[in-house]
Design a protein around this motif. Structure first.
Motif, PDB file in Angstrom:
ATOM      1  N   MET A  50       0.369  12.212   1.566  1.00 48.24           N
ATOM      2  CA  MET A  50       0.737  13.207   0.571  1.00 48.24           C
ATOM      3  C   MET A  50      -0.471  14.090   0.228  1.00 48.24           C
ATOM      4  O   MET A  50      -0.343  15.302   0.042  1.00 48.24           O
ATOM      5  CB  MET A  50       1.238  12.494  -0.686  1.00 48.24           C
ATOM      6  CG  MET A  50       1.614  13.371  -1.810  1.00 48.24           C
ATOM      7  SD  MET A  50       1.568  12.457  -3.364  1.00 48.24           S
ATOM      8  CE  MET A  50      -0.171  12.314  -3.636  1.00 48.24           C
ATOM      9  N   ARG A  81       3.026   0.894   6.638  1.00 44.61           N
ATOM     10  CA  ARG A  81       2.206   1.504   5.586  1.00 44.61           C
ATOM     11  C   ARG A  81       2.575   2.986   5.528  1.00 44.61           C
ATOM     12  O   ARG A  81       1.858   3.845   6.020  1.00 44.61           O
ATOM     13  CB  ARG A  81       0.721   1.325   5.906  1.00 44.61           C
ATOM     14  CG  ARG A  81       0.154   0.006   5.433  1.00 44.61           C
ATOM     15  CD  ARG A  81      -1.238  -0.213   5.965  1.00 44.61           C
ATOM     16  NE  ARG A  81      -2.156   0.858   5.623  1.00 44.61           N
ATOM     17  CZ  ARG A  81      -2.859   0.937   4.511  1.00 44.61           C
ATOM     18  NH1 ARG A  81      -2.758   0.002   3.593  1.00 44.61           N
ATOM     19  NH2 ARG A  81      -3.698   1.931   4.303  1.00 44.61           N
ATOM     20  N   ASN A  82       3.727   3.239   4.929  1.00 44.26           N
ATOM     21  CA  ASN A  82       4.195   4.619   4.853  1.00 44.26           C
ATOM     22  C   ASN A  82       3.402   5.397   3.825  1.00 44.26           C
ATOM     23  O   ASN A  82       2.882   4.832   2.869  1.00 44.26           O
ATOM     24  CB  ASN A  82       5.667   4.637   4.462  1.00 44.26           C
ATOM     25  CG  ASN A  82       6.527   3.880   5.443  1.00 44.26           C
ATOM     26  OD1 ASN A  82       6.508   4.169   6.632  1.00 44.26           O
ATOM     27  ND2 ASN A  82       7.257   2.893   4.961  1.00 44.26           N
ATOM     28  N   SER A  83       3.379   6.664   4.028  1.00 43.99           N
ATOM     29  CA  SER A  83       2.718   7.531   3.053  1.00 43.99           C
ATOM     30  C   SER A  83       3.700   7.929   1.955  1.00 43.99           C
ATOM     31  O   SER A  83       4.915   7.891   2.148  1.00 43.99           O
ATOM     32  CB  SER A  83       2.242   8.792   3.761  1.00 43.99           C
ATOM     33  OG  SER A  83       1.823   9.727   2.796  1.00 43.99           O
ATOM     34  N   GLY A  84       3.144   8.326   0.807  1.00 42.12           N
ATOM     35  CA  GLY A  84       3.937   8.976  -0.213  1.00 42.12           C
ATOM     36  C   GLY A  84       4.659  10.159   0.408  1.00 42.12           C
ATOM     37  O   GLY A  84       4.102  10.848   1.265  1.00 42.12           O
ATOM     38  N   ALA A 113      -5.950  -3.983   1.505  1.00 47.22           N
ATOM     39  CA  ALA A 113      -5.283  -2.708   1.806  1.00 47.22           C
ATOM     40  C   ALA A 113      -6.095  -1.502   1.375  1.00 47.22           C
ATOM     41  O   ALA A 113      -6.002  -0.442   1.991  1.00 47.22           O
ATOM     42  CB  ALA A 113      -3.916  -2.675   1.135  1.00 47.22           C
ATOM     43  N   SER A 114      -6.890  -1.654   0.315  1.00 43.61           N
ATOM     44  CA  SER A 114      -7.640  -0.500  -0.193  1.00 43.61           C
ATOM     45  C   SER A 114      -9.060  -0.448   0.368  1.00 43.61           C
ATOM     46  O   SER A 114      -9.599   0.635   0.584  1.00 43.61           O
ATOM     47  CB  SER A 114      -7.699  -0.528  -1.723  1.00 43.61           C
ATOM     48  OG  SER A 114      -8.261  -1.740  -2.169  1.00 43.61           O
ATOM     49  N   SER A 173      -0.769   5.429  10.448  1.00 47.24           N
ATOM     50  CA  SER A 173       0.507   5.928   9.913  1.00 47.24           C
ATOM     51  C   SER A 173       0.323   6.918   8.760  1.00 47.24           C
ATOM     52  O   SER A 173       1.121   7.837   8.595  1.00 47.24           O
ATOM     53  CB  SER A 173       1.393   4.767   9.465  1.00 47.24           C
ATOM     54  OG  SER A 173       0.756   4.014   8.454  1.00 47.24           O
ATOM     55  N   LEU A 174      -0.723   6.748   7.957  1.00 45.65           N
ATOM     56  CA  LEU A 174      -0.902   7.637   6.801  1.00 45.65           C
ATOM     57  C   LEU A 174      -1.356   9.031   7.243  1.00 45.65           C
ATOM     58  O   LEU A 174      -0.841  10.047   6.781  1.00 45.65           O
ATOM     59  CB  LEU A 174      -1.896   7.040   5.811  1.00 45.65           C
ATOM     60  CG  LEU A 174      -1.501   5.671   5.254  1.00 45.65           C
ATOM     61  CD1 LEU A 174      -2.532   5.180   4.260  1.00 45.65           C
ATOM     62  CD2 LEU A 174      -0.124   5.732   4.611  1.00 45.65           C
ATOM     63  N   GLY A 213      -7.152   3.286   3.333  1.00 46.12           N
ATOM     64  CA  GLY A 213      -6.965   3.370   1.887  1.00 46.12           C
ATOM     65  C   GLY A 213      -5.539   3.615   1.449  1.00 46.12           C
ATOM     66  O   GLY A 213      -4.590   3.316   2.162  1.00 46.12           O
ATOM     67  N   THR A 256      -1.817   4.585   0.134  1.00 48.12           N
ATOM     68  CA  THR A 256      -0.695   5.207   0.837  1.00 48.12           C
ATOM     69  C   THR A 256      -0.321   6.567   0.243  1.00 48.12           C
ATOM     70  O   THR A 256       0.671   7.159   0.651  1.00 48.12           O
ATOM     71  CB  THR A 256       0.534   4.272   0.844  1.00 48.12           C
ATOM     72  OG1 THR A 256       0.717   3.749  -0.460  1.00 48.12           O
ATOM     73  CG2 THR A 256       0.353   3.143   1.826  1.00 48.12           C
ATOM     74  N   ALA A 289       6.178   2.954  -0.091  1.00 48.02           N
ATOM     75  CA  ALA A 289       4.748   3.272  -0.015  1.00 48.02           C
ATOM     76  C   ALA A 289       4.110   2.686  -1.262  1.00 48.02           C
ATOM     77  O   ALA A 289       4.805   2.424  -2.251  1.00 48.02           O
ATOM     78  CB  ALA A 289       4.518   4.766   0.049  1.00 48.02           C
ATOM     79  N   GLU A 290       2.837   2.504  -1.242  1.00 48.41           N
ATOM     80  CA  GLU A 290       1.930   1.864  -2.215  1.00 48.41           C
ATOM     81  C   GLU A 290       1.308   0.694  -1.462  1.00 48.41           C
ATOM     82  O   GLU A 290       1.953  -0.328  -1.207  1.00 48.41           O
ATOM     83  CB  GLU A 290       2.621   1.396  -3.502  1.00 48.41           C
ATOM     84  CG  GLU A 290       1.838   0.358  -4.341  1.00 48.41           C
ATOM     85  CD  GLU A 290       0.398   0.761  -4.658  1.00 48.41           C
ATOM     86  OE1 GLU A 290       0.156   1.927  -5.049  1.00 48.41           O
ATOM     87  OE2 GLU A 290      -0.509  -0.086  -4.507  1.00 48.41           O
ATOM     88  N   SER A 291       0.054   0.889  -1.097  1.00 46.01           N
ATOM     89  CA  SER A 291      -0.573  -0.048  -0.162  1.00 46.01           C
ATOM     90  C   SER A 291      -0.504  -1.489  -0.639  1.00 46.01           C
ATOM     91  O   SER A 291      -0.248  -2.399   0.142  1.00 46.01           O
ATOM     92  CB  SER A 291      -2.019   0.374   0.095  1.00 46.01           C
ATOM     93  OG  SER A 291      -2.765   0.399  -1.102  1.00 46.01           O
ATOM     94  N   VAL A 305       5.039   5.642  -4.096  1.00 46.63           N
ATOM     95  CA  VAL A 305       3.660   5.547  -4.577  1.00 46.63           C
ATOM     96  C   VAL A 305       3.334   6.676  -5.556  1.00 46.63           C
ATOM     97  O   VAL A 305       2.354   6.620  -6.282  1.00 46.63           O
ATOM     98  CB  VAL A 305       2.679   5.569  -3.372  1.00 46.63           C
ATOM     99  CG1 VAL A 305       2.683   6.923  -2.684  1.00 46.63           C
ATOM    100  CG2 VAL A 305       1.264   5.180  -3.774  1.00 46.63           C
ATOM    101  N   ILE A 306       4.177   7.697  -5.582  1.00 47.57           N
ATOM    102  CA  ILE A 306       3.848   8.868  -6.409  1.00 47.57           C
ATOM    103  C   ILE A 306       4.416   8.656  -7.812  1.00 47.57           C
ATOM    104  O   ILE A 306       5.613   8.435  -7.989  1.00 47.57           O
ATOM    105  CB  ILE A 306       4.400  10.158  -5.783  1.00 47.57           C
ATOM    106  CG1 ILE A 306       3.949  10.244  -4.318  1.00 47.57           C
ATOM    107  CG2 ILE A 306       3.916  11.374  -6.545  1.00 47.57           C
ATOM    108  CD1 ILE A 306       4.536  11.406  -3.559  1.00 47.57           C
TER     109      ILE A 306
END
Lengths: 147, 424
Positions: free
Chosen positions: A75, B165-168, B252-253, A98-99, A69, A71, B147-149, B49-50
């Protein structure tokens, strides 16, 4: 008693009741409502996850193949760690994604509440463990499912 | 991981403790995935993404204060995901109270932090930052810290850029450091397809339904999709790009896809063809029946499934200018056919502010407003992230919105029928 050897992502020991997701764990969908509205039990809000939907996640040994789901996932996990609302540990059958890795690492480097994480435990781990069983992580990352 | 002397010095604290922790985070991130080195971020802009100042996410904003206090703006400017609030979107007094007094109490603080850390512009809050009007469009081969899928999968697949696919939070740390660990989708090996998807539909598959089916099947792996030529052709024109934008967001989601290849269409598939497919790739055949099966299995979480829709969102991810024009024409034709002047369900179309500005230069914006459709830069997902919305019967053509909220998914044709004819 069954013992599995995985790879330590975030070190730490822990003993907790297992909560098992056989499908991908959608971090944002699972946590968003619980975090936003201060659900003390941190119940899973992901309607697409039949294994976990509406089940409390706080303090559980979350056993899963991977996370999926948005990204924002890392966080969200970081926030859960910082607020003391994370699972007791996360145990991945597959190599970590990775998340989830981001969330676990952010929790380790930037908070006082790191959450032990072990990955690559194998499909057999997820087949053997069931929700409600007691699971523990040893010093070396060995994961034990208690009888 | 082997660091350069400069990177090692940063890790050892040459630019202070906060920078050292940023580099430590990136090193741990890279070590987890077997990265052997850091590579420079080469895109002009980052993307975070934030976009929201949620009360519950205070630890994130506290950490950002730490970055700002340490004098660490991003090494590159960046765009951000869409904002959660827009006064144009229908809301009750109770909604407003919950949004402003309970949920998004940190919004102003967060937007001020974004200015200090380096957002390109106060208008650049959108998930579709790569659209021409916004201008955060990386070149093929660029290394990104995004980030942002939906944006990451678009940048990798349609633009041929390279981004994990980096995280926020991690994405901002990469933009601050100016380098990211090299692994996964940053490498040639990580961009090979482990799935072949054979599309054997009789009709043009709905982008968000096809993406959902593929995402749920392949999860985080890379699919090579064959059989879309009859509908998408072999040229990445506006129509194909809009289709792939929506398709990718669903992969992606509904799964965790960060890159897909479309035979004969996307840059790497055009260049490398089937040599992108790994020898032991699995095969997934999709026909009309399979798409029907996937759609029929979506849970309906409305309390009363037969209830009348109260609100409709189209544009998750944000719509392109051409999509806005096409939807405006389609709604107008639908209303004419049904003998109506205004939409039967309150409807919100969402798009980036720079796209809305362009659209407002045309008669389309006036026509849309006259038909009762609201045009907004909001993030429908953030708008719906509250218990009040859980009780609201929201419909959408977005499979991403369906995944994260109680919104009910319909195909674009069904949505059009519902909002112009009042039929469900």
């Amino acid at each position: 008693m069954k013992v599995f050897k995985g790879r330590v992502i975030v070190p730490g020991t822990c003993r907790a009741e297992a909560l098992v997701s056989h499908g991908g764990f959608n971090t944002l969908a699972s946590y968003q409502m619980a975090l936003m509205f201060g659900d003390k039990q941190v119940k899973c809000g992901d309607q697409n996850n039949a294994d976990l939907y509406k089940k409390p996640m706080l303090g559980k040994a979350l056993c899963l193949p991977m996370t999926i789901g948005s990204t924002t996932g890392g966080m969200v996990l970081y926030t859960a760690c910082a607020l003391g609302k994370a699972p007791a540990c996360m145990l991945f059958s597959k190599p970590i994604d990775s998340l989830a890795a981001s969330g676990a690492i952010l929790g380790d480097v930037w908070t006082d509440n790191p959450m032990p994480v072990v990955d690559s435990l194998g499909n057999e781990f997820l087949e053997a463990v069931q929700t409600g069983m007691m699971v523990s992580i040893g010093e070396n990352g060995e994961v034990t499912i208690e009888d | 991981m082997k660091l350069t002397p400069e990177q090692q010095a940063l890790l050892d604290g040459s630019q202070g403790e906060v920078m050292a922790k940023i580099v430590k985070t990136l090193v741990m991130y890279g070590d987890t995935f077997g990265a052997e080195r850091m590579v420079p971020v080469t895109s002009s802009y980052g993307h975070t993404v934030i976009s929201f100042g949620l009360e519950v996410m205070k630890p994130v904003y506290d950490l950002y204060d730490t970055l700002i206090a340490a004098g660490l703006p991003a090494n590159q400017k960046f765009t951000a995901d869409p904002k959660p609030l827009d006064p144009r979107v229908p809301s009750s007094l109770l909604d407003d109270l919950v949004f402003k007094k309970i949920m998004y109490t940190q919004q102003q603080r967060y937007e001020e932090q974004m200015r200090k850390l380096g957002i390109t512009n106060d208008d650049d809050y959108t998930c579709a930052c790569y659209l021409d009007q916004v201008g955060n469009t990386p070149k093929k081969g660029d290394v990104l810290s995004w980030a942002e899928s939906s944006a990451v999968v678009y940048a990798n697949s349609v633009l041929g850029a390279r981004c994990n696919r980096n995280s926020g939070m991690i994405e901002l740390m990469g933009s601050i450091a100016g380098f990211v660990p090299e692994f996964g989708l940053l490498t040639d090996a990580g961009r090979k397809a482990s799935w072949v998807v054979e599309v054997k539909c009789q009709h043009r598959p709905e982008a968000q339904l096809l993406g959902s089916a593929i995402g749920m099947k392949v999860m985080e792996e890379v699919p090579y999709v064959k059989g879309l030529e009859p509908w998408l052709g072999t040229e990445l024109n506006d129509e194909a790009k809009a289709y792939l934008k929506d398709f990718g967001a669903a992969t992606a989601s509904n799964g965790a896809v960060g890159l897909y290849h479309i035979a004969g269409l996307t840059p790497e598939a055009q260049e490398l063809g089937e040599s992108l497919i790994l020898p032991d790739a699995q095969v997934y055949v999709i026909d009309d029946k399979e798409l029907e099966r996937v759609k029929a299995n979506y849970p309906i979480v409305w309390k009363k499934p037969e209830a009348k829709p109260e609100l409709c969102f189209v544009g998750c991810p944000h719509m392109s200018l051409q999509q806005l024009k096409d939807w405006t024409d389609a709604v107008e034709a639908g209303l004419r056919k049904n003998g109506r002047k205004k939409v039967a369900v309150p409807t919100v179309f969402t798009a980036p502010t720079p796209v809305i500005r362009e659209f407002e230069k045309t008669m389309g914006a006036y026509r849309l407003e006259r038909m009762g459709v609201v045009l907004s830069y909001i993030c429908p997902l953030m708008y719906m992230n509250n218990p009040l919305c859980k009780k609201k019967n929201v419909i959408t053509s977005s499979n991403k919105l369906r995944t994260y909220t109680s919104a009910r998914y319909y195909t674009e044709a069904e949505i059009l029928d519902i909002i112009t004819g009042g039929r469900v």
